[in-house]
Design a protein around this motif. Structure first.
Motif, short mmCIF file in Angstrom:
data_model
loop_
_atom_site.label_atom_id
_atom_site.label_comp_id
_atom_site.label_asym_id
_atom_site.label_seq_id
_atom_site.Cartn_x
_atom_site.Cartn_y
_atom_site.Cartn_z
N THR B 135 0.87 -1.17 0.00
CA THR B 135 0.00 0.00 0.00
C THR B 135 0.91 1.23 0.00
OG1 THR B 135 -1.75 1.20 1.14
CG2 THR B 135 -0.16 0.05 2.54
N VAL B 140 -3.67 2.87 5.77
CA VAL B 140 -3.97 1.43 5.73
C VAL B 140 -3.16 0.72 6.82
CG1 VAL B 140 -3.81 -0.67 4.34
CG2 VAL B 140 -4.60 1.47 3.30
N ALA B 193 -9.27 -1.43 1.13
CA ALA B 193 -8.08 -0.59 0.93
C ALA B 193 -7.47 -0.81 -0.45
CB ALA B 193 -7.03 -0.90 2.00
N ALA B 194 -7.57 -2.03 -0.96
CA ALA B 194 -6.96 -2.35 -2.25
C ALA B 194 -7.80 -1.87 -3.42
CB ALA B 194 -6.72 -3.85 -2.36
#
Lengths: 329, 329
Positions: B135, B140, B193-194
């Protein structure tokens, strides 16, 4: 967590500005911990109130002060390195079944290995939370995770080297570079991260911290054998029984049939035999060779320090390096 | 690390696309591990080749696929949640002195508690390295550290609740929200988050994961008591001896003097008494009440799922939720 009664080590008495910052580090550690379990809280208070010299957070602060740094992130990043160090000590004591830590009963001995396992894990979690909260640069987190891996891999190398009677000084240096020096390097790099230093200073500080860490560990291992008592200290006896060999023994055991025969007994070596082993190590001339190794690392560290710019931190680092690297306790 | 022979759980047989991605997760875990110690490597291969259902990384992938996500970070973030889960299992087995894990011998039983302690610590380090490498958003990392703390605090709450004969269902729910549901929520949030999902989807997915986690743990605890054998299973007997009380027992023990008297024996309860305890729990009607709790969480989970947009992931999540939450093994 509140109410720990911490006494800072007298090494800081002559540097009141740093002493104050280290007290600030301990305050921030305490403010960050809220473990939700009375025994774990007690274990944490126990560990941080016997807080040792706080060398690693002091390195972060001293390196970080060479160039302008914001105080709050600097102290918090210094806190992470002490928490990480403490987490690894708590888990080491599970592994070693160690009854003592920092002149007090170890967490696993006082509260049991379940509390010790949780306490270490919890400290790892708080370490990474505090780290991520005190930098906006993901690369700082990436850097720290790599050093943590290096530290653990050093501990694993030590495990791989257990009872290794053909262990070399190169094996030993690789092992202590991970388990000890990498944490000093991480401490320096967190100071660098908090203060945006120029690249050439960062390289000097990294190299300085590595060499201090190496000298520090060799001296620590040397003191186990050079005590003026005629016996190996109890911790060293345990190390030998558990197959953990350090510089003086490694140097002495090369081509020494009598030492090799004693070590071949492994965990069954008797107290008397261990005392004799200590005498053989001292008689071999190995202590002088190990001391030369430590002196070489110390000299390199001091050279790197002398190349750093003039700053109050430089004088303090010189003073504590000399104190540390000539200690005899 | 190489050469693990992993068999994926048959739950994934009907979803070949996800099965392939989960194999990719295991490949990435293996590629990330290089522990520098033969026993630790063997311990890791052992853990990941008895890899269970891989539910948590599957949640990351399935939630992450609702909106466009880059495959490589998604699979690596899914790997972190499985490594974190595995690290906590390895350390739990030290704490519990557990001989078995995932139908095989536990790491601490096979290799000793030193290898187990290092293996868990090493996995924590690799987890955070992999997380930070996959990330660019420090938030994150911050989010993940908070869930890790929540998970550990749930484990500590369980410890605080040991032998607590006035433990309430609210205490129990708080405990499992941490020790189980928080990891499902973390898994979902790594998928979020991805893939930069919209906020309302993120809230739905978080709430879905929380409710699945709660239902999953309650059902797991229920199965310990509802087995058609007339005895408490050995793990449950150990739990009772160690003072770990779960939903069926907590419900049954309220105002039940006979159960309270048996529990007052603490760790000294005999096998026969434990069998009788199991009968008393079943006779009390507690199982139906615990089942209603699980059904309520399941229904909430399915409601959140039904509010999600149409997507292949939605159908797979529905199918595996139904399989999981009606399982009887």
């Amino acid at each position: 967590m509140t109410h720990s009664q911490t006494t800072l080590h007298p090494i800081w008495d002559e540097f009141p500005a740093i002493r104050k910052e280290l007290q600030g580090v301990l305050d921030r550690i305490e403010a960050n911990l809220d473990a939700n379990d009375a025994d774990v809280e007690a274990a944490l208070i126990d560990m941080f109130s016997h807080g040792g010299k706080l060398l690693r957070p002091a390195f972060t602060i001293l390196i970080g002060r060479f160039f302008p740094a914001e105080r709050e992130p600097l102290l918090n990043l210094a806190a992470t390195v002490e928490m990480l160090h403490t987490a690894s000590l708590v888990h080491d004591d599970i592994i070693d079944d160690s009854p003592k830590r920092r002149h007090a009963e170890s967490v696993q001995s006082r509260f049991g290995k379940d509390v010790a396992a949780y306490t270490g894990d919890y400290l790892f979690a708080v370490t990474f939370r505090t780290l991520a909260d005190n930098t906006n640069d993901i690369n700082v987190v990436r850097m720290a995770t790599r050093y943590l891996e290096r530290i653990l891999s050093g501990e694993l190398t030590q495990r791989t080297n257990h009872y290794k009677r053909d262990m070399t000084i190169a094996n030993y240096e690789d092992q202590i570079a991970g388990k000890t020096a990498a944490l000093f390097v991480l401490a320096a790099n967190l100071g660098i991260a908090a203060s945006h230093t120029p690249k050439d200073f960062a390289d000097l500080a990294t190299d300085f911290a590595y060499n201090v860490g190496m000298a520090f560990q060799i001296l620590d291992d040397l003191l186990d054998y050079s005590a003026d008592s005629t016996t190996l200290g109890k911790p060293t006896l345990n190390d030998v029984r558990e197959g953990v060999y350090s510089a003086p023994l490694i140097i002495a055991m090369q081509d020494n049939e009598e030492i090799q025969a004693l070590l071949a007994k492994g965990a069954t070596i008797s107290d008397d035999e261990a005392v004799h082993l200590g005498e053989l190590v001292r008689a071999s001339g190995a202590l002088a060779i190990a001391e030369d190794m430590a002196v070489a690392y110390t000299n390199t560290a001091l050279e790197r320090l002398s190349d750093m710019p003039e700053h109050e931190s430089k004088h303090i680092l010189l003073s504590i390096s000399q104190t540390l690297l000539t200690r005899n306790d």
